[in-house]
Motif scaffolding. Structure first.
Motif, PDB file in Angstrom:
ATOM      1  N   TRP A 140       0.825  -1.214   0.000  1.00  0.00           N
ATOM      2  CA  TRP A 140       0.000   0.000   0.000  1.00  0.00           C
ATOM      3  C   TRP A 140       0.856   1.260   0.000  1.00  0.00           C
ATOM      4  O   TRP A 140       0.407   2.331   0.371  1.00  0.00           O
ATOM      5  CB  TRP A 140      -0.951  -0.023   1.195  1.00  0.00           C
ATOM      6  CG  TRP A 140      -1.922  -1.153   1.062  1.00  0.00           C
ATOM      7  CD1 TRP A 140      -3.072  -1.168   0.337  1.00  0.00           C
ATOM      8  CD2 TRP A 140      -1.801  -2.455   1.631  1.00  0.00           C
ATOM      9  NE1 TRP A 140      -3.686  -2.382   0.408  1.00  0.00           N
ATOM     10  CE2 TRP A 140      -2.925  -3.207   1.210  1.00  0.00           C
ATOM     11  CE3 TRP A 140      -0.870  -3.065   2.453  1.00  0.00           C
ATOM     12  CZ2 TRP A 140      -3.121  -4.525   1.584  1.00  0.00           C
ATOM     13  CZ3 TRP A 140      -1.075  -4.384   2.827  1.00  0.00           C
ATOM     14  CH2 TRP A 140      -2.185  -5.095   2.390  1.00  0.00           C
ATOM     15  N   SER A 141       2.084   1.124  -0.444  1.00  0.00           N
ATOM     16  CA  SER A 141       2.975   2.280  -0.502  1.00  0.00           C
ATOM     17  C   SER A 141       2.472   3.320  -1.498  1.00  0.00           C
ATOM     18  O   SER A 141       2.433   4.518  -1.204  1.00  0.00           O
ATOM     19  CB  SER A 141       4.390   1.827  -0.877  1.00  0.00           C
ATOM     20  OG  SER A 141       5.255   2.922  -1.011  1.00  0.00           O
ATOM     21  N   VAL A 142       2.061   2.857  -2.680  1.00  0.00           N
ATOM     22  CA  VAL A 142       1.617   3.791  -3.719  1.00  0.00           C
ATOM     23  C   VAL A 142       0.266   4.388  -3.391  1.00  0.00           C
ATOM     24  O   VAL A 142       0.033   5.583  -3.590  1.00  0.00           O
ATOM     25  CB  VAL A 142       1.578   3.062  -5.083  1.00  0.00           C
ATOM     26  CG1 VAL A 142       0.960   3.949  -6.157  1.00  0.00           C
ATOM     27  CG2 VAL A 142       2.982   2.635  -5.492  1.00  0.00           C
ATOM     28  N   THR A 143      -0.658   3.587  -2.878  1.00  0.00           N
ATOM     29  CA  THR A 143      -2.030   4.060  -2.657  1.00  0.00           C
ATOM     30  C   THR A 143      -2.204   4.825  -1.353  1.00  0.00           C
ATOM     31  O   THR A 143      -3.001   5.758  -1.283  1.00  0.00           O
ATOM     32  CB  THR A 143      -2.997   2.873  -2.667  1.00  0.00           C
ATOM     33  OG1 THR A 143      -2.585   1.915  -1.674  1.00  0.00           O
ATOM     34  CG2 THR A 143      -3.011   2.211  -4.036  1.00  0.00           C
ATOM     35  N   HIS A 144      -1.486   4.439  -0.305  1.00  0.00           N
ATOM     36  CA  HIS A 144      -1.709   5.024   1.014  1.00  0.00           C
ATOM     37  C   HIS A 144      -0.434   5.505   1.703  1.00  0.00           C
ATOM     38  O   HIS A 144      -0.508   6.078   2.794  1.00  0.00           O
ATOM     39  CB  HIS A 144      -2.387   4.005   1.937  1.00  0.00           C
ATOM     40  CG  HIS A 144      -3.749   3.592   1.501  1.00  0.00           C
ATOM     41  ND1 HIS A 144      -3.944   2.685   0.482  1.00  0.00           N
ATOM     42  CD2 HIS A 144      -4.989   3.959   1.944  1.00  0.00           C
ATOM     43  CE1 HIS A 144      -5.256   2.502   0.317  1.00  0.00           C
ATOM     44  NE2 HIS A 144      -5.902   3.258   1.183  1.00  0.00           N
ATOM     45  N   GLY A 145       0.715   5.244   1.123  1.00  0.00           N
ATOM     46  CA  GLY A 145       1.960   5.607   1.783  1.00  0.00           C
ATOM     47  C   GLY A 145       2.278   4.696   2.952  1.00  0.00           C
ATOM     48  O   GLY A 145       2.935   5.126   3.914  1.00  0.00           O
ATOM     49  N   LEU A 146       1.821   3.447   2.886  1.00  0.00           N
ATOM     50  CA  LEU A 146       1.998   2.526   4.008  1.00  0.00           C
ATOM     51  C   LEU A 146       2.573   1.198   3.538  1.00  0.00           C
ATOM     52  O   LEU A 146       2.168   0.666   2.498  1.00  0.00           O
ATOM     53  CB  LEU A 146       0.655   2.269   4.712  1.00  0.00           C
ATOM     54  CG  LEU A 146       0.019   3.466   5.424  1.00  0.00           C
ATOM     55  CD1 LEU A 146      -1.405   3.135   5.837  1.00  0.00           C
ATOM     56  CD2 LEU A 146       0.851   3.873   6.638  1.00  0.00           C
ATOM     57  N   SER A 147       3.514   0.661   4.302  1.00  0.00           N
ATOM     58  CA  SER A 147       4.022  -0.693   4.115  1.00  0.00           C
ATOM     59  C   SER A 147       3.484  -1.573   5.231  1.00  0.00           C
ATOM     60  O   SER A 147       3.187  -1.099   6.331  1.00  0.00           O
ATOM     61  CB  SER A 147       5.558  -0.708   4.138  1.00  0.00           C
ATOM     62  OG  SER A 147       6.086  -0.055   3.013  1.00  0.00           O
ATOM     63  N   HIS A 148       3.351  -2.871   4.937  1.00  0.00           N
ATOM     64  CA  HIS A 148       2.835  -3.823   5.918  1.00  0.00           C
ATOM     65  C   HIS A 148       3.977  -4.717   6.396  1.00  0.00           C
ATOM     66  O   HIS A 148       4.704  -5.287   5.581  1.00  0.00           O
ATOM     67  CB  HIS A 148       1.736  -4.683   5.283  1.00  0.00           C
ATOM     68  CG  HIS A 148       1.272  -5.815   6.150  1.00  0.00           C
ATOM     69  ND1 HIS A 148       0.872  -7.042   5.638  1.00  0.00           N
ATOM     70  CD2 HIS A 148       1.145  -5.921   7.500  1.00  0.00           C
ATOM     71  CE1 HIS A 148       0.517  -7.838   6.628  1.00  0.00           C
ATOM     72  NE2 HIS A 148       0.674  -7.185   7.773  1.00  0.00           N
ATOM     73  N   SER A 149       4.129  -4.824   7.692  1.00  0.00           N
ATOM     74  CA  SER A 149       5.077  -5.785   8.251  1.00  0.00           C
ATOM     75  C   SER A 149       4.316  -6.798   9.087  1.00  0.00           C
ATOM     76  O   SER A 149       3.307  -6.466   9.720  1.00  0.00           O
ATOM     77  CB  SER A 149       6.152  -5.096   9.098  1.00  0.00           C
ATOM     78  OG  SER A 149       5.606  -4.617  10.311  1.00  0.00           O
ATOM     79  N   ARG A 150       4.797  -8.025   9.082  1.00  0.00           N
ATOM     80  CA  ARG A 150       4.179  -9.096   9.870  1.00  0.00           C
ATOM     81  C   ARG A 150       5.275  -9.867  10.571  1.00  0.00           C
ATOM     82  O   ARG A 150       6.262 -10.269   9.949  1.00  0.00           O
ATOM     83  CB  ARG A 150       3.347 -10.012   8.981  1.00  0.00           C
ATOM     84  CG  ARG A 150       2.960 -11.342   9.602  1.00  0.00           C
ATOM     85  CD  ARG A 150       1.787 -11.997   8.885  1.00  0.00           C
ATOM     86  NE  ARG A 150       0.511 -11.494   9.399  1.00  0.00           N
ATOM     87  CZ  ARG A 150      -0.678 -11.918   8.987  1.00  0.00           C
ATOM     88  NH1 ARG A 150      -0.758 -12.821   8.029  1.00  0.00           N
ATOM     89  NH2 ARG A 150      -1.790 -11.425   9.523  1.00  0.00           N
ATOM     90  N   GLU A 151       5.098 -10.077  11.866  1.00  0.00           N
ATOM     91  CA  GLU A 151       6.043 -10.850  12.682  1.00  0.00           C
ATOM     92  C   GLU A 151       5.293 -12.016  13.298  1.00  0.00           C
ATOM     93  O   GLU A 151       4.211 -11.830  13.885  1.00  0.00           O
ATOM     94  CB  GLU A 151       6.650  -9.969  13.765  1.00  0.00           C
ATOM     95  CG  GLU A 151       7.798 -10.617  14.507  1.00  0.00           C
ATOM     96  CD  GLU A 151       8.578  -9.612  15.347  1.00  0.00           C
ATOM     97  OE1 GLU A 151       9.681  -9.964  15.811  1.00  0.00           O
ATOM     98  OE2 GLU A 151       8.087  -8.477  15.534  1.00  0.00           O
TER      99      GLU A 151
END
Length: 579
Positions: free
Chosen positions: A426-437
């Motif tokens: 979602w970097s292009v659409t919202h400026g957000l990256s997703h991380s999962r641990e």
């Protein structure tokens, strides 16, 4: 997966014209041994006149399979490929033999001269394998005229295939075409000259399509199993005929076997990603046994074809830890980056919804979406999309704007197996990256997870700030989903703070979260080949809004209790499958 065969090109018709004039085989070099396996229950349904193909059921007692009208354009893939012959052979009684013989000779009469939709190289290869596998069933009690027609048809298909195999798409279709050609060339008298060129071509395809880790471009675990099965059949046929299998074929089998073991859950089923299902019951075990490729040292964590397998005790977790396949290989891909499945012993718990292709275009589109997988999705956007816009989630083409995995770390910690990954969905659409641990404890009784949405770079922070302004500081809505297998009985308890999951084995698992999000149980579906309709099930959903540059949600899925069945009276049906 379902592919729609073409109506036949000029090249196909010309190849068939020549094939029909070629000298026919007069018999088999040696008695064929069945290798493909079918389903007894489906054989009974076929004999009863219940035809279920491409997600449709047509009841036509006493009708020929070629007179059954099916709406789905992909139905000929199932009928003209003769997979139904495996099911009739699995039933094996006199009624099944009668149907098999009648429908086979009816096909020869109607379509044997190149007419109809079944004349693509992959379907021809698939059909040849079945016609030869079940030769004893088909020829029992048939007269000389009928036997001659059968051998003429087989011979014409072999010649056709030798001329047209290169015109089918690389990957599974070409493996089917070449394996069928090798199989038939070795089995039929007078066809031996067709074998060597096909073996050479198969070796080239192995080197081109099977990567160094034993994966294929589509990243579809079930398709990898189909390729593996075909290659084992080719290797067995060559060895039994006194030929030396090419090194590229043997090396491919040795690379694929450990990958398939890493993609298998404790219950023996494959992870259901990128259009693939669990795999036909028993096929993986048969293929692994046929190759003789022994499992390596047992390890808790493995990486194969872009998936990470975490296994402790009776629990397996398989995570899609790579971007979706691109180009032609991505036509069936799912936006499932960072999604996982969890199985406890013989019981699937957390699943992907699966491929909706058998149920039509709308279900196919829905099954590809990020929201149909056990991972985080933002505002209804999938992590990988199609042009022209981000809200056009999926169509019949390959994905573009795919999530890029920007970080991946895995290893053993003192308290269990650990995985951390991040992607740019979602970097292009919202400026957000997703991380999962994720952390799977050593006893396999607890999976702890943390999902985060982070504006990491300066460009992402600027994009997210614009989004905040446009949304009047309401941020971006998101949900973390955990789709449950239909056999799991889920109940909201503790005032809506937790979800209890009761498995048919008697185990109880409890899902909890850190309180930041809203917890709910919502409807979901389980998409499964061979059924007329999607199976209803439920999903755990954690809903919240991202209003900061970093938003985190923590959750756990832990075994709460074991019944006497689960810990003392555990029978073979509940034991996990060794890899």
């Amino acid at each position: 997966m379902t592919r729609t065969p073409g109506k036949g090109s000029l090249g196909n018709r010309l190849a068939m014209w020549r094939a029909l004039r070629a000298q026919a085989a007069t018999g088999f070099v040696s008695q064929p041994e069945p290798r493909s396996i079918g389903l007894y229950a489906r054989g009974r349904q076929l004999v009863a006149g219940n035809f279920q193909f491409a997600g449709q059921l047509v009841q036509a007692v006493g009708a020929s399979i070629w007179d059954v009208k099916l709406d789905d354009p992909g139905a000929p893939t199932e009928t003209h490929g003769f997979l139904w012959l495996d099911d009739l052979a699995a039933l094996g009684d006199s009624a099944a033999r009668t149907r098999a013989q009648e429908w086979t000779w009816d096909w020869i009469a109607r379509f044997g001269r190149g007419q109809g939709p079944g004349w693509t190289p992959d379907l021809t290869g698939r059909r040849l394998i079945r016609l030869i596998n079940h030769a004893l069933l088909l020829l029992q009690g048939r007269d000389r005229v009928q036997s001659d027609a059968y051998y003429r048809s087989l011979s014409a298909q072999v010649v056709f295939l030798s001329r047209r195999w290169a015109h089918v798409a690389p990957g599974l279709p070409r493996f089917e075409a070449l394996t069928g050609l090798i199989y038939a060339g070795l089995a039929l008298t007078g066809m031996e000259a067709r074998v060597a060129p096909a073996v050479a071509a198969l070796a080239v395809e192995c080197g081109r399509e099977i990567d160094a880790m034993g994966g294929i471009p589509t990243r579809n675990p079930e398709e990898l199993l189909e390729v593996f099965t075909l290659l084992t059949w080719a290797e067995q046929a060559l060895s039994e005929a006194g030929h030396t299998p090419p090194p590229a074929l043997v090396a491919s089998l040795e690379r694929i076997a450990p990958s398939l073991r890493a993609l298998r859950h404790a219950d023996g089923g494959l992870a259901r990603f990128h259009g693939g299902g669990r795999g036909l019951e028993g096929r993986l075990d048969m293929a692994l046994a046929a190759t003789g490729v022994k499992p390596g040292p047992s390890v808790g964590q493995a990486f194969a074809m872009g998936f990470v397998r975490m296994a402790e005790a009776r629990t397996t977790v398989i995570i899609d830890a790579a971007r979706p396949p691109g180009g032609a290989a991505g036509v069936w891909a799912h936006a499932s980056t960072a999604a996982f499945e969890l199985t406890s012993g013989r019981r699937p718990v957390i699943v992907s919804c699966g491929s909706g292709a058998p149920f039509g275009a709308d279900w196919r589109q829905a099954g590809r979406a990020t929201a149909s997988h056990a991972t985080l999705a933002v505002d209804g956007f999938s992590s990988s999309r199609l042009k022209p816009g981000p809200r056009v989630a999926f169509g019949r083409d390959a994905l573009v704007d795919c999530a890029q995995v920007t970080s991946l770390r895995q290893g053993q910690l003192p308290d269990g197996l650990h995985l951390y990954m991040a992607h740019s969905g979602w970097s292009v659409t919202h400026g957000l990256s997703h991380s999962r641990e994720l952390l799977l404890t050593k006893n396999g009784r607890k999976l702890a997870g943390t999902d985060a949405l982070i504006a990491r770079t300066q460009a992402e922070r600027a994009r997210f700030e614009r989004l905040m302004n446009e949304a009047q500081l309401q941020g971006a809505g998101f949900a973390v989903r955990f789709h449950l297998h239909p056999d799991v009985d889920a109940t909201l308890d503790m005032g809506g703070a937790a979800v209890s999951l009761a498995l048919k084995s008697g185990e109880i698992w409890v899902f909890r979260h850190d309180g930041f999000a809203t917890l709910s149980l919502e409807p979901s579906v389980y998409l499964e080949k061979g059924r007329l309709k999607p199976r209803p099930t439920r999903q755990i959903v954690l809903s919240a809004r991202a209003v900061d540059l970093e938003t985190r949600i923590g959750w756990t899925l832990a075994k709460a209790q074991d019944t006497p069945l689960a810990i003392r009276d555990l029978d073979r049906d509940e034991m996990p499958v060794p890899i």
